[in-house]
Write a protein that holds these residues in place. Structure first.
Motif, mmCIF file in Angstrom:
data_model
loop_
_atom_site.group_PDB
_atom_site.id
_atom_site.type_symbol
_atom_site.label_atom_id
_atom_site.label_comp_id
_atom_site.label_asym_id
_atom_site.label_seq_id
_atom_site.Cartn_x
_atom_site.Cartn_y
_atom_site.Cartn_z
ATOM 1 N N ASN A 229 39.614 -113.441 56.908
ATOM 2 C CA ASN A 229 40.111 -112.424 55.991
ATOM 3 C C ASN A 229 39.166 -111.236 55.867
ATOM 4 O OD1 ASN A 229 42.464 -114.049 54.878
ATOM 5 N ND2 ASN A 229 40.745 -115.375 54.316
ATOM 6 N N LEU A 230 39.750 -110.069 55.571
ATOM 7 C CA LEU A 230 38.996 -108.854 55.280
ATOM 8 C C LEU A 230 39.146 -108.532 53.799
ATOM 9 C CD1 LEU A 230 40.241 -106.546 58.187
ATOM 10 C CD2 LEU A 230 38.165 -107.947 58.168
ATOM 11 N N ILE A 231 38.052 -108.130 53.195
ATOM 12 C CA ILE A 231 38.083 -107.640 51.814
ATOM 13 C C ILE A 231 37.569 -106.212 51.850
ATOM 14 C CG2 ILE A 231 37.205 -107.930 49.471
ATOM 15 C CD1 ILE A 231 36.803 -110.910 50.126
ATOM 16 N N ILE A 232 38.399 -105.272 51.438
ATOM 17 C CA ILE A 232 38.041 -103.854 51.457
ATOM 18 C C ILE A 232 37.708 -103.412 50.038
ATOM 19 C CG2 ILE A 232 38.826 -101.516 51.998
ATOM 20 C CD1 ILE A 232 40.802 -102.803 53.983
ATOM 21 N N PHE A 233 36.560 -102.769 49.892
ATOM 22 C CA PHE A 233 36.132 -102.235 48.594
ATOM 23 C C PHE A 233 35.710 -100.792 48.823
ATOM 24 C CE2 PHE A 233 33.033 -101.158 45.354
ATOM 25 C CZ PHE A 233 33.569 -101.688 44.191
ATOM 26 N N SER A 234 36.388 -99.849 48.163
ATOM 27 C CA SER A 234 36.102 -98.438 48.408
ATOM 28 C C SER A 234 36.284 -97.633 47.134
ATOM 29 C CB SER A 234 37.020 -97.898 49.507
ATOM 30 O OG SER A 234 36.730 -96.554 49.818
ATOM 31 N N ALA A 235 35.431 -96.615 46.971
ATOM 32 C CA ALA A 235 35.534 -95.737 45.804
ATOM 33 C C ALA A 235 34.904 -94.392 46.136
ATOM 34 C CB ALA A 235 34.842 -96.360 44.593
ATOM 35 N N PRO A 236 35.465 -93.291 45.610
ATOM 36 C CA PRO A 236 34.884 -91.974 45.861
ATOM 37 C C PRO A 236 33.763 -91.612 44.903
ATOM 38 C CG PRO A 236 36.913 -91.717 44.644
ATOM 39 C CD PRO A 236 36.734 -93.203 44.879
ATOM 40 N N HIS A 237 33.726 -92.295 43.751
ATOM 41 C CA HIS A 237 32.711 -92.033 42.735
ATOM 42 C C HIS A 237 32.377 -93.342 42.021
ATOM 43 C CE1 HIS A 237 33.548 -87.768 43.236
ATOM 44 N NE2 HIS A 237 34.826 -88.023 43.030
ATOM 45 N N LEU A 238 31.221 -93.370 41.390
ATOM 46 C CA LEU A 238 30.836 -94.550 40.627
ATOM 47 C C LEU A 238 31.823 -94.805 39.486
ATOM 48 C CD1 LEU A 238 28.648 -96.746 40.354
ATOM 49 C CD2 LEU A 238 27.432 -95.224 38.780
ATOM 50 N N LYS A 239 32.423 -93.750 38.972
ATOM 51 C CA LYS A 239 33.375 -93.889 37.870
ATOM 52 C C LYS A 239 34.781 -94.231 38.358
ATOM 53 C CE LYS A 239 34.146 -88.881 37.812
ATOM 54 N NZ LYS A 239 34.054 -87.641 37.000
ATOM 55 N N LYS B 150 42.015 -93.507 63.598
ATOM 56 C CA LYS B 150 41.697 -94.295 64.779
ATOM 57 C C LYS B 150 40.660 -95.378 64.484
ATOM 58 C CE LYS B 150 42.930 -90.249 67.506
ATOM 59 N NZ LYS B 150 42.495 -89.178 68.408
ATOM 60 N N GLU B 151 39.393 -95.111 64.721
ATOM 61 C CA GLU B 151 38.363 -96.134 64.525
ATOM 62 C C GLU B 151 38.366 -96.632 63.078
ATOM 63 O OE1 GLU B 151 36.324 -97.446 66.637
ATOM 64 O OE2 GLU B 151 36.325 -96.127 68.403
ATOM 65 N N PRO B 152 38.285 -97.955 62.855
ATOM 66 C CA PRO B 152 38.303 -98.489 61.487
ATOM 67 C C PRO B 152 37.130 -98.014 60.640
ATOM 68 C CG PRO B 152 37.816 -100.215 63.104
ATOM 69 C CD PRO B 152 38.279 -99.026 63.872
ATOM 70 N N VAL B 153 35.982 -97.721 61.266
ATOM 71 C CA VAL B 153 34.843 -97.213 60.492
ATOM 72 C C VAL B 153 35.231 -95.919 59.786
ATOM 73 C CG1 VAL B 153 32.539 -96.214 60.667
ATOM 74 C CG2 VAL B 153 33.076 -98.304 61.913
ATOM 75 N N TYR B 154 35.983 -95.072 60.469
ATOM 76 C CA TYR B 154 36.432 -93.818 59.865
ATOM 77 C C TYR B 154 37.647 -94.030 58.969
ATOM 78 C CZ TYR B 154 33.672 -92.080 63.839
ATOM 79 O OH TYR B 154 32.683 -91.851 64.753
ATOM 80 N N ARG B 155 38.561 -94.874 59.408
ATOM 81 C CA ARG B 155 39.813 -95.073 58.678
ATOM 82 C C ARG B 155 39.567 -95.656 57.291
ATOM 83 N NH1 ARG B 155 42.159 -97.823 62.332
ATOM 84 N NH2 ARG B 155 41.889 -99.914 61.520
ATOM 85 N N LEU B 156 38.586 -96.555 57.190
ATOM 86 C CA LEU B 156 38.322 -97.230 55.921
ATOM 87 C C LEU B 156 37.211 -96.561 55.123
ATOM 88 C CD1 LEU B 156 38.597 -100.942 57.125
ATOM 89 C CD2 LEU B 156 40.317 -99.564 55.949
ATOM 90 N N HIS B 157 36.723 -95.419 55.594
ATOM 91 C CA HIS B 157 35.701 -94.677 54.858
ATOM 92 C C HIS B 157 36.315 -94.100 53.583
ATOM 93 C CE1 HIS B 157 32.622 -91.642 53.977
ATOM 94 N NE2 HIS B 157 31.828 -92.346 54.757
ATOM 95 N N HIS B 158 35.543 -94.085 52.508
ATOM 96 C CA HIS B 158 36.095 -93.649 51.222
ATOM 97 C C HIS B 158 36.634 -92.223 51.274
ATOM 98 C CE1 HIS B 158 32.686 -91.020 50.099
ATOM 99 N NE2 HIS B 158 31.944 -91.901 50.725
ATOM 100 N N SER B 159 36.019 -91.347 52.084
ATOM 101 C CA SER B 159 36.498 -89.966 52.156
ATOM 102 C C SER B 159 37.884 -89.886 52.774
ATOM 103 C CB SER B 159 35.509 -89.108 52.948
ATOM 104 O OG SER B 159 35.361 -89.604 54.267
ATOM 105 N N HIS B 160 38.210 -90.817 53.682
ATOM 106 C CA HIS B 160 39.535 -90.822 54.296
ATOM 107 C C HIS B 160 40.545 -91.542 53.414
ATOM 108 C CE1 HIS B 160 42.713 -92.287 57.149
ATOM 109 N NE2 HIS B 160 42.677 -91.013 57.452
ATOM 110 N N ILE B 161 40.131 -92.615 52.784
ATOM 111 C CA ILE B 161 41.046 -93.358 51.924
ATOM 112 C C ILE B 161 41.524 -92.501 50.754
ATOM 113 C CG2 ILE B 161 41.160 -95.237 50.222
ATOM 114 C CD1 ILE B 161 39.622 -96.984 52.128
ATOM 115 N N PHE B 162 40.600 -91.758 50.147
ATOM 116 C CA PHE B 162 40.951 -91.035 48.923
ATOM 117 C C PHE B 162 41.293 -89.560 49.138
ATOM 118 C CE2 PHE B 162 38.695 -94.731 47.370
ATOM 119 C CZ PHE B 162 39.485 -95.116 46.299
ATOM 120 N N ALA B 163 40.956 -88.993 50.282
ATOM 121 C CA ALA B 163 41.270 -87.577 50.516
ATOM 122 C C ALA B 163 41.308 -87.305 52.008
ATOM 123 C CB ALA B 163 40.262 -86.681 49.817
#
Length: 351
Positions: A114-124, A219-232
């Motif tokens: 399993n994969l667990i994804i945790f991402s946020a653009p800010h601490l808040k 494309k690459e998951p490193v970029y796809r799952l980066h917080h900057s791509h997920i949120f904007a």
């Protein structure tokens, strides 16, 4: 090159104006962007199998607070039986201009399900948390995979929800001994043999510039799952396009020897085309970049994310970083500073 230095600084001053992006704060939009479907519950075997955590948060002065949050997440996993055997900080795998660092091979050989994804653009916040099956490939998951996903203002609400599910008969627990502390796995970065002085021949030898792939977030998951791509995702694409505009301006200036090349061109192909150097860059916390590219007597480093450009010699394993530490938290400023070092080397017969 002197005339171009001023034009370049003018161009970068225009391009560093704040970008207007469309934040993807709706869970439906995020899942569509990631090509995931919504699942009602986590995988039923989550308490019987191994998982890996992929997290992406800003590299800033809140490193201690982020670590505390990850510690709390792992303590919750230990209590309920989620065996998260490894944490991969995605920011650390996105260090170069074009190709991400490879994930450790063990994630495909240690029986991780399993994969667990945790991402946020800010601490808040907000916080995007997802749990989904791992396809044991470099792509991490297949398009259309169903994922338990939540967008929350506080991660604790997600842990509470999961805790209530895990108490039901639907989830059988066999993971009894789970590490209470997150185990981080970072990539090894070795840019090459470091030479500080930029050769005076830089005024004569061709320098290759590879443009960014503005669509790489898909494309690459490193970029796809980066917080900057997920949120904007729109903002990330705009940033890459504007960075390409600066590289195009560098290539168009006739007072230097820089030229745009095919992004997929190999070092051998560039050498056959007459190129001697390639402009490259590493990014990471100032502390990390200072370890990868050490400078004498430089002891004060911080957690700020910085960019450091250098010239890679296509004939050897040597990189030329310049005599001055010119890394910056601003991509455009970091590039402008390094271009100035190249200019000085060309006019002063090396620096």
């Amino acid at each position: 090159m002197r005339s171009f230095a001023y034009k370049f600084l003018f161009i970068t001053s225009l391009l560093t104006i704040a970008l207007v992006g469309h934040a993807q704060t709706d869970i439906k939009n995020i899942l569509e962007n990631l090509k995931l479907n919504q699942a009602l519950y986590p995988p039923e075997d989550i308490l019987q199998t191994k998982s890996v955590v992929l997290f992406s948060v800003p590299m800033d002065d809140d490193a201690t607070e982020w670590q505390n949050m990850l510690d709390e997440m792992q303590q919750f996993f230990a209590e309920v039986g989620v065996d998260a055997v490894a944490y991969l900080p995605l920011n650390n795998y996105d260090v170069g201009m074009h190709t991400p660092q490879a994930f450790p091979e063990f994630i495909k050989t240690r029986g991780i399900e399993n994969l667990i994804i945790f991402s946020a653009p800010h601490l808040k916040g907000p916080y995007f948390i997802a749990i989904l099956p791992f396809n044991k490939q470099n792509t991490l998951y297949n398009p259309g995979t169903s994922a338990f996903a939540r967008l929350a203002s506080d991660p604790k609400t997600v842990w509470q929800e999961l805790g209530s599910y895990f108490k039901t008969d639907q989830f059988r627990r066999t993971n009894l001994l789970v590490n209470e502390n997150p185990e981080m796995f970072y990539p090894t970065v070795a840019p090459g043999l470091i030479a500080r002085s930029i050769p005076s021949q830089v005024a004569e030898f061709k320098i290759a510039l590879k443009p960014y792939d503005a669509q790489r977030g898909q494309k690459e998951p490193v970029y796809r799952l980066h917080h900057s791509h997920i949120f904007a995702a729109d903002s990330l694409q705009q940033v890459l396009m504007r960075q390409n505009q600066v590289l195009e301006a560098l290539a168009a200036d006739t007072t230097n020897t820089m030229a745009l090349v095919d992004r997929a061109a190999t070092s051998a192909e560039l050498r056959r085309a007459g190129f001697i150097y390639e402009l490259q860059m590493v990014q990471g916390t100032e502390e990390e970049v200072s370890k990868w590219i050490p400078f004498p007597n430089r002891t004060k480093t911080g957690k700020q994310r910085v960019y450091k450009f250098y010239l890679n010699d296509l004939r050897t394993n040597t990189i030329y970083v310049g005599k001055e530490w010119d890394a910056s938290g601003d991509w455009f400023l970091a590039l402008a500073r390094f271009v100035e070092q190249i200019r000085l080397a060309a006019t002063q017969k090396g620096n």
